[in-house]
Design a protein around this motif. Sequence first.
Motif, short mmCIF file in Angstrom:
data_model
loop_
_atom_site.label_atom_id
_atom_site.label_comp_id
_atom_site.label_asym_id
_atom_site.label_seq_id
_atom_site.Cartn_x
_atom_site.Cartn_y
_atom_site.Cartn_z
N ASP A 161 -19.93 -0.89 5.26
CA ASP A 161 -18.72 -0.28 4.70
C ASP A 161 -17.50 -1.13 5.07
N ALA A 162 -16.82 -1.66 4.05
CA ALA A 162 -15.65 -2.51 4.28
C ALA A 162 -14.35 -1.72 4.32
N GLY A 163 -14.37 -0.43 3.92
CA GLY A 163 -13.18 0.42 4.01
C GLY A 163 -12.03 -0.03 3.14
N HIS A 164 -12.30 -0.77 2.06
CA HIS A 164 -11.22 -1.35 1.23
C HIS A 164 -10.92 -0.44 0.04
N ILE A 165 -11.90 -0.23 -0.82
CA ILE A 165 -11.81 0.77 -1.88
C ILE A 165 -13.12 1.54 -1.90
N ASP A 189 -13.54 -7.82 0.67
CA ASP A 189 -12.16 -7.52 1.09
C ASP A 189 -12.22 -6.47 2.19
N ILE A 190 -11.60 -6.76 3.31
CA ILE A 190 -11.64 -5.89 4.48
C ILE A 190 -10.48 -4.90 4.39
N GLY A 191 -10.79 -3.63 4.61
CA GLY A 191 -9.79 -2.59 4.46
C GLY A 191 -8.81 -2.50 5.62
N ASN A 192 -7.73 -1.82 5.34
CA ASN A 192 -6.69 -1.52 6.32
C ASN A 192 -7.09 -0.23 7.04
N SER A 193 -7.25 -0.27 8.34
CA SER A 193 -7.79 0.87 9.10
C SER A 193 -6.84 2.06 9.11
N GLY A 194 -7.41 3.25 9.32
CA GLY A 194 -6.62 4.45 9.51
C GLY A 194 -6.02 5.03 8.26
N ARG A 195 -6.64 4.77 7.10
CA ARG A 195 -6.13 5.31 5.84
C ARG A 195 -6.64 6.73 5.63
N GLY A 217 -3.36 -12.83 5.83
CA GLY A 217 -3.62 -13.56 7.07
C GLY A 217 -2.41 -14.11 7.77
N ASN A 218 -1.23 -13.99 7.18
CA ASN A 218 -0.02 -14.52 7.82
C ASN A 218 0.99 -13.44 8.17
N ARG A 219 0.60 -12.17 8.05
CA ARG A 219 1.60 -11.12 8.31
C ARG A 219 0.92 -9.85 8.79
N CYS A 220 1.73 -9.00 9.40
CA CYS A 220 1.25 -7.70 9.86
C CYS A 220 1.94 -6.60 9.05
N HIS A 221 1.18 -5.60 8.67
CA HIS A 221 1.77 -4.48 7.94
C HIS A 221 2.67 -3.66 8.87
N ARG A 222 3.68 -3.06 8.30
CA ARG A 222 4.45 -2.11 9.08
C ARG A 222 3.59 -0.87 9.29
N ALA A 409 -4.35 -2.08 0.82
CA ALA A 409 -5.75 -1.76 1.13
C ALA A 409 -6.44 -2.91 1.85
N HIS A 410 -5.68 -3.98 2.13
CA HIS A 410 -6.24 -5.14 2.85
C HIS A 410 -5.85 -5.08 4.33
N ALA A 411 -6.76 -5.53 5.17
CA ALA A 411 -6.44 -5.72 6.59
C ALA A 411 -5.31 -6.74 6.73
N ASP A 412 -4.47 -6.54 7.74
CA ASP A 412 -3.42 -7.51 8.01
C ASP A 412 -3.93 -8.56 9.00
N GLN A 413 -3.03 -9.44 9.44
CA GLN A 413 -3.46 -10.54 10.30
C GLN A 413 -4.15 -10.04 11.57
N ARG A 414 -3.57 -9.03 12.23
CA ARG A 414 -4.16 -8.52 13.47
C ARG A 414 -5.56 -7.97 13.22
N GLU A 415 -5.71 -7.22 12.13
CA GLU A 415 -7.01 -6.61 11.84
C GLU A 415 -8.05 -7.65 11.43
N LEU A 416 -7.61 -8.68 10.70
CA LEU A 416 -8.53 -9.75 10.32
C LEU A 416 -9.05 -10.48 11.56
N ILE A 417 -8.15 -10.80 12.47
CA ILE A 417 -8.56 -11.50 13.69
C ILE A 417 -9.48 -10.62 14.52
N ASP A 418 -9.15 -9.34 14.64
CA ASP A 418 -9.98 -8.42 15.41
C ASP A 418 -11.37 -8.30 14.78
N TRP A 419 -11.43 -8.17 13.46
CA TRP A 419 -12.72 -8.08 12.76
C TRP A 419 -13.55 -9.33 13.05
N HIS A 420 -12.90 -10.48 12.95
CA HIS A 420 -13.60 -11.75 13.17
C HIS A 420 -14.06 -11.89 14.62
#
Length: 462
Positions: A161-165, A189-195, A217-222, A409-420
Amino acid sequence: MKLSFHGADRTVTGSCHLLEIQGRRILVDCGLFQGGRELREDNAEPFGFDPASIDFVLLTHAHLDHCGRLPLLVKRGFRGEIIATAATFELARLVMLDAAHLQEEEAGHRKHSTGGRSEELDGGPLYSMLEALDAIGRFGRAVEYDTAFELVRGIRVTFLDAGHILGSASVLIKAEENGHQRSILFSGDIGNSGRPLLRSPQLPAAAEIVVMESTYGNRCHRSFAASVDEFHEAVAATLMRRGNVLIPTFALERAQEILYFLRQGIEQNRLPPSLPVFLDSPMAISATEIFRRHPECYSETLARSFKAGQDPFLMNGLRVARETAESIAINRITAGAVIMAGSGMCTGGRIRHHLRHNLDREAASVVFVGFASAGTLARQIIDGAKQVRIFGETVPVRAHVHTINGFSAHADQRELIDWHDRIPGKQATFVVHGEASVMAELAPLLRVPRVEMPQPHQQFEL
């Protein structure tokens, strides 16, 4: 094992990756390029491989930039099996048929304006409705999350489960090769957690090779809560000015999420109880119905709502517009309505008509709640264009423009790095599905011996 890249390479759309192992050719996704004219023309170019040679397509999810070239693949000779989750199959049917319909319609207009030419590179449709149905006919096994299955003898696949859509997945492939176990994980596509609607992305599995998206990959969501507050405030302020709120809406996931938060705003007395909300997207209407049929994908929050007999997508003022005449009638409303219409990047669909009628009104607002690729009409407006071209007309941009990236619906930079970071045993990572500058920022932050940013049609021997 060979891995080659034929889409979403140093760009965001057109995902298409080819794995060759044990004499089998496995394609992961086959999506449309979306954006400016140059990208659209890329769709008609050769794939970079022979479609007839492909044995399987593993489809990570139903967004157009991941499934939109499947009918073209079949048209050009693919006769293998397409495999995905049940929810992805339902949504992909909807998406591909809608894309074929729009292409036929737009090609008809272009053919008329170019003296009758109707070839793929001269504005003709990439594929017809019938060819989209041919692709649907290649749909095979509907798989469950976290359940390994044998693709063929010696190759096992697991969808996570990628949690994206709805129905989205990361895909793990394991196979014996020359007496060694090989493993490769495609993130999709990796989802944004906590939706509120879907579960957060599943923890990734161990893999030697990783193919990973990098959209944000270059920014963090608010913070998500702050984004919801900003959304409610933007809608309320526009209503106070007696303007319309236009929300260019992706039909899958984003439309359902926006309905959820409009209902929440009404329940919290932040928005008027009789707020007129128009869902002007036949695909979004159907996608919402499909959403209700797949509890296996729900978050605990959404599951509780349905269990309590509450439909989180309904509100008193909601009106749906399936027919063209219903959509045209909405344009007679000059104030006080929320209008949700596709497409999210304003590359087609009914939103362009609503923009033509509302962009020049200072009281109106356009609220963007998703990613906009370079070259799209949405990106032009977001980047501050003073005027834009719509249906051959120059339209001044006087409306208020809001960009609320926290809804992504996409992971931000922090979430991408954590997933990886959570992938045991990784030896090499291929960064895809992102703009080149974004990939260049993300790549040095990935803790792995080897990072590649593949060029289009580049092949690697692994």
